[in-house]
Design a protein around this motif. Structure first.
Motif, PDB file in Angstrom:
ATOM      1  N   LYS A  40       0.816  -1.217   0.000  1.00  0.00           N
ATOM      2  CA  LYS A  40       0.000   0.000   0.000  1.00  0.00           C
ATOM      3  C   LYS A  40       0.855   1.276   0.000  1.00  0.00           C
ATOM      4  O   LYS A  40       0.648   2.172  -0.807  1.00  0.00           O
ATOM      5  N   SER A  41       1.828   1.334   0.934  1.00  0.00           N
ATOM      6  CA  SER A  41       2.670   2.542   1.002  1.00  0.00           C
ATOM      7  C   SER A  41       3.514   2.680  -0.259  1.00  0.00           C
ATOM      8  O   SER A  41       3.712   3.792  -0.765  1.00  0.00           O
ATOM      9  N   LEU A  44       1.356   4.236  -2.916  1.00  0.00           N
ATOM     10  CA  LEU A  44       1.182   5.683  -2.746  1.00  0.00           C
ATOM     11  C   LEU A  44       2.459   6.422  -3.145  1.00  0.00           C
ATOM     12  O   LEU A  44       2.405   7.456  -3.813  1.00  0.00           O
ATOM     13  N   SER A  45       3.616   5.893  -2.735  1.00  0.00           N
ATOM     14  CA  SER A  45       4.888   6.553  -3.071  1.00  0.00           C
ATOM     15  C   SER A  45       5.131   6.553  -4.574  1.00  0.00           C
ATOM     16  O   SER A  45       5.738   7.485  -5.116  1.00  0.00           O
ATOM     17  N   ARG A  80       0.366  14.516  -0.518  1.00  0.00           N
ATOM     18  CA  ARG A  80       0.310  13.286   0.259  1.00  0.00           C
ATOM     19  C   ARG A  80       0.679  13.547   1.713  1.00  0.00           C
ATOM     20  O   ARG A  80       1.320  14.533   2.033  1.00  0.00           O
ATOM     21  N   TYR A  82       2.278  11.118   5.183  1.00  0.00           N
ATOM     22  CA  TYR A  82       3.088   9.914   5.397  1.00  0.00           C
ATOM     23  C   TYR A  82       2.598   9.100   6.589  1.00  0.00           C
ATOM     24  O   TYR A  82       1.954   9.621   7.496  1.00  0.00           O
ATOM     25  N   GLN A  83       2.985   7.812   6.559  1.00  0.00           N
ATOM     26  CA  GLN A  83       2.644   6.901   7.643  1.00  0.00           C
ATOM     27  C   GLN A  83       3.223   7.434   8.973  1.00  0.00           C
ATOM     28  O   GLN A  83       2.528   7.469   9.978  1.00  0.00           O
ATOM     29  N   LEU A 171      -3.352  11.862  -1.111  1.00  0.00           N
ATOM     30  CA  LEU A 171      -3.036  10.482  -0.772  1.00  0.00           C
ATOM     31  C   LEU A 171      -2.625  10.470   0.697  1.00  0.00           C
ATOM     32  O   LEU A 171      -1.648  11.121   1.059  1.00  0.00           O
ATOM     33  N   ASP A 173      -1.485   8.231   3.985  1.00  0.00           N
ATOM     34  CA  ASP A 173      -1.008   6.917   4.426  1.00  0.00           C
ATOM     35  C   ASP A 173      -1.238   6.787   5.932  1.00  0.00           C
ATOM     36  O   ASP A 173      -0.521   7.387   6.722  1.00  0.00           O
ATOM     37  N   GLU A 174      -2.226   6.028   6.312  1.00  0.00           N
ATOM     38  CA  GLU A 174      -2.593   5.781   7.710  1.00  0.00           C
ATOM     39  C   GLU A 174      -2.743   7.073   8.519  1.00  0.00           C
ATOM     40  O   GLU A 174      -1.982   7.333   9.458  1.00  0.00           O
ATOM     41  N   VAL A 205      -5.007   5.066   2.823  1.00  0.00           N
ATOM     42  CA  VAL A 205      -4.597   3.788   3.405  1.00  0.00           C
ATOM     43  C   VAL A 205      -4.889   3.845   4.894  1.00  0.00           C
ATOM     44  O   VAL A 205      -4.535   4.826   5.559  1.00  0.00           O
ATOM     45  N   GLU A 206      -5.564   2.815   5.425  1.00  0.00           N
ATOM     46  CA  GLU A 206      -5.909   2.859   6.849  1.00  0.00           C
ATOM     47  C   GLU A 206      -6.141   1.450   7.367  1.00  0.00           C
ATOM     48  O   GLU A 206      -6.787   0.638   6.705  1.00  0.00           O
TER      49      GLU A 206
END
Ligand SMILES: Nc1ncnc2c1ncn2[C@@H]1O[C@H](COP(=O)(O)OP(=O)(O)OP(=O)(O)O)[C@@H](O)[C@H]1O
Ligand SMILES: [Mg+2]
Length: 249
Positions: A40-41, A44-45, A80, A82-83, A171, A173-174, A205-206
Motif C-alpha cells: 500500500k505505502s 502511494l509513493s 500526500r 506519510y505513515q 493520498l 497513508d494511515e 490507506v488505513e
C-alpha cells in the motif's frame, strides 16, 4: 481524476506492487486496505513520484504522471501525507503549515534581500495558514514546536497543511496511525469537511477499518502487491477472499 493501469514497482526481486489498476473519481473518498507488507505505502509513493513505476501507466486528469518528479506531481494538484508524520519538529506548527505554499517569492535569491517584494505575499500566506490551524482547532498551538504536539495533532497538521498547496487529490497513508481512538474519528471528520469545503478527492490507506468503512465511498483491497477486491464497504465486508487474507476468517 486518478487512473492506474497495471502499475508495477519492484525492489530487486520483490514485486512490492505487481500490476495494480485502480481509479479515484473527482470528489470520491477511496480506501486502500490490505495486510502489512501488501504494497500500500509503496503504491502511494509510486503515485506521488517518490518511486518511478517499473511498468504500467499512472494518469492524473488523463495526463500521464508516472516518472515525473514529486514536486512536478505536487504542482499538478496531488499532495500526500506519510505513515510517520514528516514534520519539521523544531519548527512551530504555523511554520510547518506555511511550507507547502506554492510560488513563494522570498525563496528566490534575487527577491530575498528586498523585503517589499515578498512581504505582502508572506502575510497572505500566514493568514491562510492561521485559518487552516483554526479549522483544525490548533490555533492555540500555532507557535508550539511541532515536537510538542500530540500524535493526533501532528497528523491533523500534516493533513491540513497540504491545503496550502491547493491540492485536488490527497493520498493519505494511515492518517490515524498512533492516534487515540476519539481523535482518530475527528481526523476522518476533518477529511470529510475538507472534501466538502474544497472539493477534494482522497485515496486513504488505513488499518482502522471500523472508522474507515464509515467514511469511504469505495475500497480497494491489496494482497501481495495486487488488488484482490474492489467495492463498497458492505461488499468488501462480505467478500470471501478478503475475509480469508485480511481478516483470517
Ligand atoms: N524501499 C524499500 N526497499 C525494499 N523493499 C521495500 C521497500 N519499501 C517496502 N519494501 C517491501 O515492499 C513490500 C511492501 O511494503 P509496503 O511498505 O508498501 O507495505 P504496506 O502495505 O504499506 O504495509 P504496512 O501496512 O505495514 O504499512 C514489503 O515486503 C516491504 O518490506
Ligand atoms: Mg504502509
Amino acid at each position: 481524476m486518478l487512473d492506474l493501469h497495471n502499475v508495477h514497482k519492484r525492489f530487486g526481486r520483490l514485486a512490492a506492487v505487481a500490476g495494480v489498476s485502480l481509479r479515484v473519481e473527482a470528489g470520491e473518498i477511496v480506501g486502500l486496505i490490505g495486510p502489512n507488507g501488501s504494497g500500500k505505502s509503496t503504491l502511494l509513493s509510486t503515485i506521488a513520484g517518490a518511486y518511478c513505476p517499473d511498468d504500467g501507466e499512472i494518469l492524473l486528469d488523463d495526463q500521464p504522471i508516472g516518472g515525473l518528479a514529486p514536486d512536478q506531481i505536487f504542482a499538478r494538484g496531488l499532495a500526500r501525507s506519510y505513515q510517520d508524520p514528516s514534520l519539521f519538529f523544531r519548527m512551530s506548527a504555523l511554520d510547518n503549515a506555511l511550507l507547502p505554499a506554492r510560488g513563494q517569492r522570498g525563496e528566490k535569491a534575487r527577491h530575498a534581500p528586498f523585503r517589499s517584494r515578498w512581504w505582502g505575499q508572506e502575510r497572505a500566506h500566514v493568514a491562510e495558514a492561521a485559518a487552516i490551524l483554526s479549522d483544525l482547532k490548533l490555533e492555540a498551538r500555532a507557535q508550539t514546536p511541532a515536537s510538542d504536539l500530540s500524535g493526533g495533532q501532528m497528523k491533523l497538521l500534516e493533513i491540513g497543511r497540504t491545503l496550502m498547496g491547493e491540492p485536488r487529490l490527497l493520498l493519505l497513508d494511515e492518517p490515524t496511525a498512533g492516534v487515540a481512538p476519539s481523535l482518530a474519528y475527528t481526523i476522518f471528520e476533518e477529511i470529510e469537511r475538507m472534501r466538502a469545503a474544497h472539493g477534494l478527492s482522497f485515496l486513504i490507506v488505513e488499518h482502522r477499518l471500523e472508522i474507515l468503512f464509515d467514511f469511504v465511498d469505495r475500497l480497494y483491497v491489496m494482497h501481495l502487491g495486487q488488488v484482490i477486491a474492489e467495492g463498497k464497504p458492505a461488499e468488501i465486508e462480505q467478500n470471501a477472499r478478503v475475509r480469508e487474507v485480511y481478516f483470517g476468517a
